[in-house]
Write an enzyme that holds these catalytic residues in place. Structure first.
Site, PDB file in Angstrom:
ATOM      1  N   SER A 198       0.805  -1.058   0.135  1.00  0.00           N
ATOM      2  CA  SER A 198      -0.048   0.238   0.034  1.00  0.00           C
ATOM      3  C   SER A 198       0.850   1.194   0.004  1.00  0.00           C
ATOM      4  O   SER A 198       1.599   1.531   1.085  1.00  0.00           O
ATOM      5  CB  SER A 198      -0.778   0.198   0.947  1.00  0.00           C
ATOM      6  OG  SER A 198      -1.474   1.293   1.435  1.00  0.00           O
ATOM      7  N   GLY A 204       1.192  -2.291   3.930  1.00  0.00           N
ATOM      8  CA  GLY A 204       1.619  -0.902   4.059  1.00  0.00           C
ATOM      9  C   GLY A 204       2.824  -0.867   4.683  1.00  0.00           C
ATOM     10  O   GLY A 204       4.049  -0.742   4.320  1.00  0.00           O
ATOM     11  N   ASP A 248      -4.707   3.747  -1.917  1.00  0.00           N
ATOM     12  CA  ASP A 248      -5.890   4.034  -0.891  1.00  0.00           C
ATOM     13  C   ASP A 248      -6.392   5.392  -1.163  1.00  0.00           C
ATOM     14  O   ASP A 248      -5.530   6.737  -0.911  1.00  0.00           O
ATOM     15  CB  ASP A 248      -5.237   3.885   0.622  1.00  0.00           C
ATOM     16  CG  ASP A 248      -4.956   2.475   1.036  1.00  0.00           C
ATOM     17  OD1 ASP A 248      -6.038   1.661   0.788  1.00  0.00           O
ATOM     18  OD2 ASP A 248      -3.972   2.257   1.367  1.00  0.00           O
ATOM     19  N   MET A 303      -8.733   8.360   0.025  1.00  0.00           N
ATOM     20  CA  MET A 303      -9.738   8.632   0.940  1.00  0.00           C
ATOM     21  C   MET A 303     -10.268  10.144   0.784  1.00  0.00           C
ATOM     22  O   MET A 303      -9.685  10.938   0.355  1.00  0.00           O
ATOM     23  CB  MET A 303      -9.058   8.725   2.270  1.00  0.00           C
ATOM     24  CG  MET A 303      -8.324   7.433   2.530  1.00  0.00           C
ATOM     25  SD  MET A 303      -7.543   7.220   3.980  1.00  0.00           S
ATOM     26  CE  MET A 303      -6.583   5.630   3.978  1.00  0.00           C
ATOM     27  N   MET A 341     -12.155   4.614  -0.372  1.00  0.00           N
ATOM     28  CA  MET A 341     -12.746   4.798   0.633  1.00  0.00           C
ATOM     29  C   MET A 341     -13.513   6.243   0.695  1.00  0.00           C
ATOM     30  O   MET A 341     -13.122   7.115   1.215  1.00  0.00           O
ATOM     31  CB  MET A 341     -11.599   4.821   2.071  1.00  0.00           C
ATOM     32  CG  MET A 341     -11.291   3.434   2.252  1.00  0.00           C
ATOM     33  SD  MET A 341      -9.804   3.260   3.038  1.00  0.00           S
ATOM     34  CE  MET A 341      -8.550   3.376   1.581  1.00  0.00           C
ATOM     35  N   ASP A 382      -6.980  -6.319   4.347  1.00  0.00           N
ATOM     36  CA  ASP A 382      -6.321  -5.092   4.380  1.00  0.00           C
ATOM     37  C   ASP A 382      -6.244  -4.368   5.855  1.00  0.00           C
ATOM     38  O   ASP A 382      -7.122  -4.138   6.537  1.00  0.00           O
ATOM     39  CB  ASP A 382      -7.091  -4.181   3.493  1.00  0.00           C
ATOM     40  CG  ASP A 382      -6.403  -2.823   3.488  1.00  0.00           C
ATOM     41  OD1 ASP A 382      -5.132  -2.657   3.619  1.00  0.00           O
ATOM     42  OD2 ASP A 382      -6.834  -1.932   2.815  1.00  0.00           O
ATOM     43  N   HIS A 402      -8.363   1.087  -3.816  1.00  0.00           N
ATOM     44  CA  HIS A 402      -9.421   1.119  -2.867  1.00  0.00           C
ATOM     45  C   HIS A 402      -9.940   2.447  -2.522  1.00  0.00           C
ATOM     46  O   HIS A 402      -9.384   3.308  -2.023  1.00  0.00           O
ATOM     47  CB  HIS A 402      -8.621   0.417  -1.460  1.00  0.00           C
ATOM     48  CG  HIS A 402      -9.341   0.424  -0.272  1.00  0.00           C
ATOM     49  ND1 HIS A 402      -8.821   0.200   0.698  1.00  0.00           N
ATOM     50  CD2 HIS A 402     -10.556   0.379   0.065  1.00  0.00           C
ATOM     51  CE1 HIS A 402      -9.737  -0.101   1.869  1.00  0.00           C
ATOM     52  NE2 HIS A 402     -10.855   0.151   1.436  1.00  0.00           N
ATOM     53  N   MET A 439     -11.578  -5.671   5.634  1.00  0.00           N
ATOM     54  CA  MET A 439     -10.574  -4.652   6.515  1.00  0.00           C
ATOM     55  C   MET A 439     -10.205  -5.311   7.686  1.00  0.00           C
ATOM     56  O   MET A 439     -11.412  -5.716   8.401  1.00  0.00           O
ATOM     57  CB  MET A 439     -11.393  -3.534   6.620  1.00  0.00           C
ATOM     58  CG  MET A 439     -11.433  -2.332   5.653  1.00  0.00           C
ATOM     59  SD  MET A 439     -10.137  -1.901   4.535  1.00  0.00           S
ATOM     60  CE  MET A 439      -9.177  -1.218   5.998  1.00  0.00           C
ATOM     61  N   HIS A 469      -1.216  -1.401  -4.250  1.00  0.00           N
ATOM     62  CA  HIS A 469      -2.470  -0.935  -3.704  1.00  0.00           C
ATOM     63  C   HIS A 469      -2.717   0.651  -3.351  1.00  0.00           C
ATOM     64  O   HIS A 469      -1.669   1.180  -2.470  1.00  0.00           O
ATOM     65  CB  HIS A 469      -2.669  -1.683  -2.188  1.00  0.00           C
ATOM     66  CG  HIS A 469      -4.044  -1.703  -1.427  1.00  0.00           C
ATOM     67  ND1 HIS A 469      -5.128  -2.278  -1.771  1.00  0.00           N
ATOM     68  CD2 HIS A 469      -4.541  -0.646  -0.663  1.00  0.00           C
ATOM     69  CE1 HIS A 469      -6.098  -1.959  -0.920  1.00  0.00           C
ATOM     70  NE2 HIS A 469      -5.858  -0.994  -0.242  1.00  0.00           N
TER      71      HIS A 469
HETATM   72  C1  DX5 Z   1      -6.390   1.873   5.532  1.00  0.00           C
HETATM   73  C2  DX5 Z   1      -5.697   1.590   4.235  1.00  0.00           C
HETATM   74  C3  DX5 Z   1      -4.911   0.438   4.178  1.00  0.00           C
HETATM   75  C4  DX5 Z   1      -3.555   0.580   4.794  1.00  0.00           C
HETATM   76  C5  DX5 Z   1      -2.746  -0.598   5.026  1.00  0.00           C
HETATM   77  O1  DX5 Z   1      -7.385   2.411   5.660  1.00  0.00           O
HETATM   78  O2  DX5 Z   1      -7.076   0.990   3.545  1.00  0.00           O
HETATM   79  O3  DX5 Z   1      -4.538  -0.224   2.871  1.00  0.00           O
HETATM   80  O4  DX5 Z   1      -2.733   1.403   4.088  1.00  0.00           O
HETATM   81  O5  DX5 Z   1      -1.647  -0.202   6.028  1.00  0.00           O
HETATM   82  P1  DX5 Z   1      -0.975  -0.931   7.018  1.00  0.00           P
HETATM   83  O6  DX5 Z   1      -0.532  -2.307   6.302  1.00  0.00           O
HETATM   84  O7  DX5 Z   1       0.058  -0.391   7.456  1.00  0.00           O
HETATM   85  O8  DX5 Z   1      -2.001  -1.388   7.803  1.00  0.00           O
HETATM   86 ZN    ZN Z   2      -6.672  -0.278   1.622  1.00  0.00          ZN
END
Ligand code: DX5
Ligand code: ZN
Length: 216
Positions: free
Chosen positions: A7, A196, A32, A34, A65, A174, A63, A136, A30
């Site tokens: 990520s 990540g 993210d 947001m 969000m 994730d 992804h 998640m 990946h």
């Molecule tokens: C959180 C994200 C994840 C995040 C994962 O809302 O959707 O993809 O980046 O990061 P780690 O692996 O550090 O939990």
């Molecule tokens: Zn994610």
């Protein structure tokens, strides 16, 4: 063998090209997205995905969000996403169905994502159309959080639904995934691991990816 999807939330956004190159041995990338509404954090949007696409051939696992994701499916698809995940909590069921149809029309792979509060059964109305379910294992919003053990049951339940209704569907996990729990997560039924901080926090991201890959 599970796919590894680093990520970029944990990357250095000022050196994104270099940080993407460092994980190019991984299976997927990946991304993210947001919006500060569906989750409290704001990260990146369409123009950044477009730029990432210009600099890598990696499979872009985006992804979303964001609230009411149907509004942005076409734009993210045009920007170069290979797969889009929409959260089932982000809109009314009819609009989620619209979003999945828009993904099909745009030629991107379709995924439904579940917050920890959402039960595995929520995927049932859509399961046959999905290329992936994203479970998640932290509250969405931030990298570097602790893996929620209680989500192992949800992973197992989603695995059972996938085996029954759509065995080709991927199951991505994730949040807080790393060397300490990768084996448990795979045994529970995951086929794609997002990592990540476990990758970008490692001294050598390439090696972190390699060792996660060896887990089975
Ligand atoms: C959180 C994200 C994840 C995040 C994962 O809302 O959707 O993809 O980046 O990061 P780690 O692996 O550090 O939990
Ligand atoms: Zn994610």
């Amino acid at each position: 063998m599970a796919k590894i999807a680093p990520s970029i939330l944990s990357a250095d956004f000022c050196n994104l090209e270099q940080d993407i190159r460092r994980v190019s041995a991984a299976d997927w990338l990946h991304v993210d997205v947001m919006d500060g509404m569906f989750v409290p954090n704001i990260t990146i949007g369409v123009p950044v995905v477009q730029s990432i696409r210009k600099h890598t051939n990696m499979f872009l696992d985006v992804h979303l969000m964001i609230d009411k994701p149907v509004r942005y499916i076409e734009q993210f698809a045009k920007a170069g996403a290979d797969l889009l995940s929409v959260h089932l909590e982000a809109d009314h069921p009819a609009r989620i169905a619209d979003a999945l149809r828009a993904m099909e029309a745009s030629g991107v792979k379709r995924a439904a994502a579940l917050r920890p509060i959402t039960s595995a059964r929520a995927v049932l109305p859509y399961i046959e159309q999905l290329d992936m379910v994203l479970v998640m294992t932290v509250e969405p919003g931030f990298g570097g959080q602790k893996f929620m053990e209680s989500q192992l049951d949800t992973i197992r339940e989603v695995r059972a639904l996938i085996d029954r209704y759509n065995p080709a569907c991927e199951l991505e996990v994730d949040g807080g995934v790393g060397p300490a729990n990768a084996k448990t997560v795979i045994e529970a039924g995951a086929t794609v691991l997002v990592a990540g901080s476990a990758v970008y926090g490692a001294e050598e991201p390439e090696k972190a990816i390699e060792s996660l890959r060896k887990v089975r």
